[in-house]
Design an enzyme around this catalytic site. Structure first.
Site, PDB file in Angstrom:
ATOM      1  CG  ASP A 149     -16.111 -12.570   4.778  1.00 43.22           C
ATOM      2  OD1 ASP A 149     -16.837 -11.864   4.041  1.00 43.22           O
ATOM      3  OD2 ASP A 149     -16.423 -12.859   5.944  1.00 43.22           O
TER       4      ASP A 149
ATOM      5  CB  CYS B  25     -16.499  -9.317   6.445  1.00 40.28           C
ATOM      6  SG  CYS B  25     -16.810  -8.316   7.917  1.00 40.28           S
TER       7      CYS B  25
ATOM      8  CB  THR C 187     -21.380  -6.810   9.916  1.00 38.32           C
ATOM      9  OG1 THR C 187     -20.168  -7.400  10.454  1.00 38.32           O
ATOM     10  CG2 THR C 187     -22.546  -7.741  10.164  1.00 38.32           C
TER      11      THR C 187
ATOM     12  CG  HIS D 212     -13.232  14.912  12.324  1.00 40.13           C
ATOM     13  ND1 HIS D 212     -14.243  15.211  13.213  1.00 40.13           N
ATOM     14  CD2 HIS D 212     -13.053  16.033  11.572  1.00 40.13           C
ATOM     15  CE1 HIS D 212     -14.656  16.460  13.005  1.00 40.13           C
ATOM     16  NE2 HIS D 212     -13.966  16.972  12.004  1.00 40.13           N
TER      17      HIS D 212
ATOM     18  CG  HIS E  81      -9.654  16.471  13.704  1.00 37.95           C
ATOM     19  ND1 HIS E  81     -10.643  16.078  14.580  1.00 37.95           N
ATOM     20  CD2 HIS E  81     -10.064  17.644  13.156  1.00 37.95           C
ATOM     21  CE1 HIS E  81     -11.625  16.964  14.548  1.00 37.95           C
ATOM     22  NE2 HIS E  81     -11.299  17.927  13.698  1.00 37.95           N
TER      23      HIS E  81
HETATM   24  C1  RB5 Z   1     -19.472 -14.509   7.987  1.00 35.55           C
HETATM   25  O1  RB5 Z   1     -20.628 -15.269   8.122  1.00 35.55           O
HETATM   26  C2  RB5 Z   1     -19.543 -13.270   8.856  1.00 35.55           C
HETATM   27  O2  RB5 Z   1     -19.450 -13.626  10.194  1.00 35.55           O
HETATM   28  C3  RB5 Z   1     -18.455 -12.302   8.479  1.00 35.55           C
HETATM   29  O3  RB5 Z   1     -18.560 -11.987   7.137  1.00 35.55           O
HETATM   30  C4  RB5 Z   1     -18.459 -10.963   9.197  1.00 35.55           C
HETATM   31  O4  RB5 Z   1     -19.705 -10.344   9.122  1.00 35.55           O
HETATM   32  C5  RB5 Z   1     -17.863 -10.919  10.530  1.00 35.55           C
HETATM   33  O5  RB5 Z   1     -17.734  -9.849  11.155  1.00 35.55           O
END
Ligand code: RB5
Length: 146
Positions: free
Chosen positions: A8, A65, A67, A98, A133
């Site tokens: 994203d 994304c 995180t 694993h 596994h």
């Molecule tokens: C976008 O702001 C953020 O929420 C997205 O990139 C992601 O981290 C969601 O899990």
């Protein structure tokens, strides 16, 4: 070997660096977007990348994304996908060894391009150990038929 990548807006910049890195290693890359840092919804890219792997068009996937959380949660809804959100080389290695992960997920806001490159290298060179596994991985898929 061919790798599907997707991100994203929060993962866009790291995705571009990851692409450069993969192309330098002569790995074929299929980019499913997004293609700028304009707001974008991570589920859209997770699904495209995941489906391309299940369809056998690409062997591996890399999803990014902010995180890595939302994009990995989404990818894991697709039958046959094992997306692992990693933030260290050790996690990337164990995700293959694993968990037989077929997608490496990372956070564009939490992971530097240097760390990402190291994780990708170890992810691609590590074989699934199988044995006990494999039985455990089968139990994951047996839960929902996925
Ligand atoms: C976008 O702001 C953020 O929420 C997205 O990139 C992601 O981290 C969601 O899990």
């Amino acid at each position: 070997m061919s790798i599907a990548v997707g991100a994203d807006h929060a993962g866009y910049e790291l995705k571009e660096k990851v692409k450069e890195y993969l192309e330098k290693m002569d790995i074929k890359v299929r980019d499913f977007g997004c293609f700028s840092n304009e707001n974008a919804d991570y589920p859209d890219y997770a699904v495209k990348v995941a489906k391309s792997i299940v369809a056998g068009e690409n062997e591996w996937g890399i999803l990014i994304c902010g995180t890595g959380i939302g994009i990995s949660i989404t990818a894991n809804k697709i039958k046959g996908i094992r997306a692992a959100l990693c933030c260290s080389e050790y996690m990337a290695k164990m995700a293959r060894k694993h968990n037989n992960a077929n997608i490496l997920a990372m956070g564009g806001r939490t992971t530097s391009s240097e760390e990402a490159e190291k994780m990708i290298a170890v992810f691609l060179e590590t074989e699934f150990e199988g044995g006990r596994h494999a039985d455990r991985v089968k139990k994951i898929h047996d839960l929902t038929g996925k």
